[in-house]
Design an enzyme around this catalytic site. Structure first.
Site, mmCIF file in Angstrom:
data_model
loop_
_atom_site.group_PDB
_atom_site.id
_atom_site.type_symbol
_atom_site.label_atom_id
_atom_site.label_comp_id
_atom_site.label_asym_id
_atom_site.label_seq_id
_atom_site.Cartn_x
_atom_site.Cartn_y
_atom_site.Cartn_z
ATOM 1 N N HIS A 203 0.851 -1.194 0.000
ATOM 2 C CA HIS A 203 0.000 0.000 0.000
ATOM 3 C C HIS A 203 0.885 1.240 0.000
ATOM 4 O O HIS A 203 1.931 1.282 0.651
ATOM 5 C CB HIS A 203 -0.897 -0.023 1.239
ATOM 6 C CG HIS A 203 -1.931 1.054 1.271
ATOM 7 N ND1 HIS A 203 -2.910 1.185 0.312
ATOM 8 C CD2 HIS A 203 -2.144 2.061 2.167
ATOM 9 C CE1 HIS A 203 -3.689 2.216 0.613
ATOM 10 N NE2 HIS A 203 -3.235 2.762 1.730
ATOM 11 N N ASP A 220 -4.048 8.722 3.449
ATOM 12 C CA ASP A 220 -4.128 7.271 3.283
ATOM 13 C C ASP A 220 -5.486 6.967 2.664
ATOM 14 O O ASP A 220 -6.519 7.255 3.265
ATOM 15 C CB ASP A 220 -3.975 6.581 4.636
ATOM 16 C CG ASP A 220 -4.106 5.063 4.550
ATOM 17 O OD1 ASP A 220 -4.281 4.545 3.434
ATOM 18 O OD2 ASP A 220 -4.030 4.404 5.604
ATOM 19 N N CYS A 282 -4.254 2.788 -4.729
ATOM 20 C CA CYS A 282 -3.705 3.686 -3.711
ATOM 21 C C CYS A 282 -2.736 4.692 -4.319
ATOM 22 O O CYS A 282 -2.721 5.867 -3.929
ATOM 23 C CB CYS A 282 -3.026 2.883 -2.604
ATOM 24 S SG CYS A 282 -1.808 1.685 -3.192
#
Length: 339
Positions: A203, A220, A282
Site C-alpha cells: 500500500h 491514506d 492507492c
C-alpha cells in the site's frame, strides 16, 4: 563285537522365507488397517510437499470461494457490481508516482519531485524527511558543498540544488506491508513484491510537507491502513516540532523563542476510505490528493470525493485517463530541469 554306526552329521539348512502378496480384498483385517494408515500418511506427506512448493505470496493470491446463502450471495454481487463497473483501473507504482510529481513540478514549480530511489517506510520516514528539509535549509544559505549534496541518480547535483532552492512543497510516499515489523523486513517484502509482480498487501500513503503554509499533511486512501489517525497524528507531531525548529517563523520577535520555533500544523487529510475494495488504486489516489492540494491546500476531501462507489471510481478513472499521457514525457525517470 558289533560295529558302531555313527549317525551322519546333521547340517543346518536355511531356507529363504516365502513372501506371499495378497490383494486388499483377501488380506486380513489388521493388514487392511495397516495399508490404509500407510496410504493416508503418504497422502499427507505429498500434500505437504506440494504446499511447500508454493510461495507465501502465491497462497495469499489464491482464489477461495465460500458457499453463501442465496440472499447473502445476491447482496454481495450487487455490491461488487456497484464497485467493479467498467474495465479495471491501472495500478500506479513508484515510477508513476515520480512521473506525476514531475508533472506537478512543471505546472506549479514549487514542488520537489518524489525521490523513488530511497524507499520510505513507517520506520524511516521521520528521519528521512527531516534530513531532506535540513539539506534544503543548508542549500539556501550556501552551507552545503556540491560534493556533499546527495542527489538521486537520475538528476545532476547542480539541477537538484536548484530544485531544492525553488521548492516549498515536498511530497513523500511511503510503502507499507502489514506483515513486516522491521525496516529490514519491509525492504525484503518490497523486493519480493516487485519480483513477483503482484500487489499483495502492499500500500502507498502520502505525506506532504509545505514550508510556506507550515503544515504536514498525511493521506491514506484506506484511512487507517498503517495506523489509526490518532497514532499517525502523534508521530507527525514529532516531525512537525522538528520542522518548526528547522524553519522558524518569519517576522517573529527574537525575544519570543517559543513563538519562533512553533511546530508545523498537522493535518490528517483522509477521514474516510476513498479506495474501493478489490481495487489497487492507492498510488493513483495519492496523486489525485496531491493535485487537489496544490490547487488549494485547505480543500476538504469529503467535498471532492463522491460517496457513491461507482461515481468515485468514475472520478478516479477520468483523472487517470487525462493524466497518463502527459506523464509519459517523464518515462525515462529523468528529473525535470529548472531552465
Amino acid at each position: 563285537m558289533e560295529p558302531i554306526h555313527n549317525p551322519p552329521p546333521q547340517t543346518c539348512s536355511y531356507s529363504r522365507p516365502s513372501t506371499t502378496y495378497t490383494s486388499f480384498k483377501d488380506a486380513s483385517c489388521g493388514t487392511k488397517v495397516t495399508r490404509i494408515i500407510i496410504a493416508l500418511f503418504l497422502i499427507v506427506i505429498s500434500c505437504g510437499l506440494i504446499l511447500c512448493a508454493y510461495t507465501f505470496r502465491d497462497l495469499l493470491d489464491a482464489d477461495y470461494s465460500a458457499q453463501e446463502g442465496p440472499q447473502q450471495a445476491t447482496k454481495l454481487l450487487q455490491q461488487l457490481d456497484k464497485v467493479l463497473t467498467g474495465p479495471p483501473l491501472p495500478i500506479w507504482d513508484n515510477e508513476h508516482l515520480f512521473q506525476f510529481s514531475c508533472l506537478m513540478q512543471n505546472k506549479h514549480r514549487r514542488v520537489l519531485p518524489i525521490d523513488i530511489c530511497n524507499p520510505l517506510t513507517k520506520f524511516n520516514f521521520l528521519e528521512y524527511i527531516c534530513n531532506c528539509l535540513m539539506t534544503k535549509q543548508s542549500v539556501n544559505v550556501n552551507e552545503t558543498d556540491m560534493c556533499e549534496l546527495f542527489c538521486p541518480p537520475t538528476c545532476t547535483p547542480e539541477n537538484y540544488r536548484r530544485l531544492l532552492c525553488t521548492s516549498s512543497v515536498f511530497p513523500f510516499v511511503m510503502w507499507h506491508d502489514p506483515s513486516a515489523d522491521t525496516q529490514e523486513a519491509m525492504l525484503t517484502k518490497m523486493d519480493q513484491t516487485m519480483s513477483s509482480g503482484r500487489v499483495g498487501n502492499s500500500h502507498w500513503v502520502l505525506v506532504i510537507v509545505d514550508i510556506e503554509h507550515r503544515c504536514v499533511t498525511f493521506f491514506d486512501s484506506f484511512y487507517n491502513y498503517i495506523a489509526s489517525p490518532q497514532q499517525m497524528r502523534e508521530q507527525l507531531e514529532g516531525l512537525a516540532a522538528s520542522l518548526g525548529a528547522i524553519y522558524p517563523k518569519e517576522g517573529g520577535s527574537d525575544s519570543d523563542q517559543e513563538e519562533l520555533l512553533s511546530p508545523f500544523q498537522v493535518r490528517i487529510g483522509s477521514t474516510v476510505k476513498v479506495q474501493s475494495p478489490g481495487e489497487f488504486t492507492c498510488g493513483a489516489w495519492c496523486c489525485q490528493f496531491l493535485a487537489w492540494y496544490l490547487e488549494n491546500p485547505d480543500f476538504d476531501l469529503e467535498e471532492k470525493v463522491p460517496t457513491n462507489p461507482s461515481e468515485r471510481r468514475a472520478l478516479l478513472a477520468d483523472f487517470i485517463s487525462t493524466t497518463e499521457q502527459a506523464m509519459s514525457r517523464y518515462s525515462s525517470l529523468s528529473w525535470p530541469t529548472t531552465d
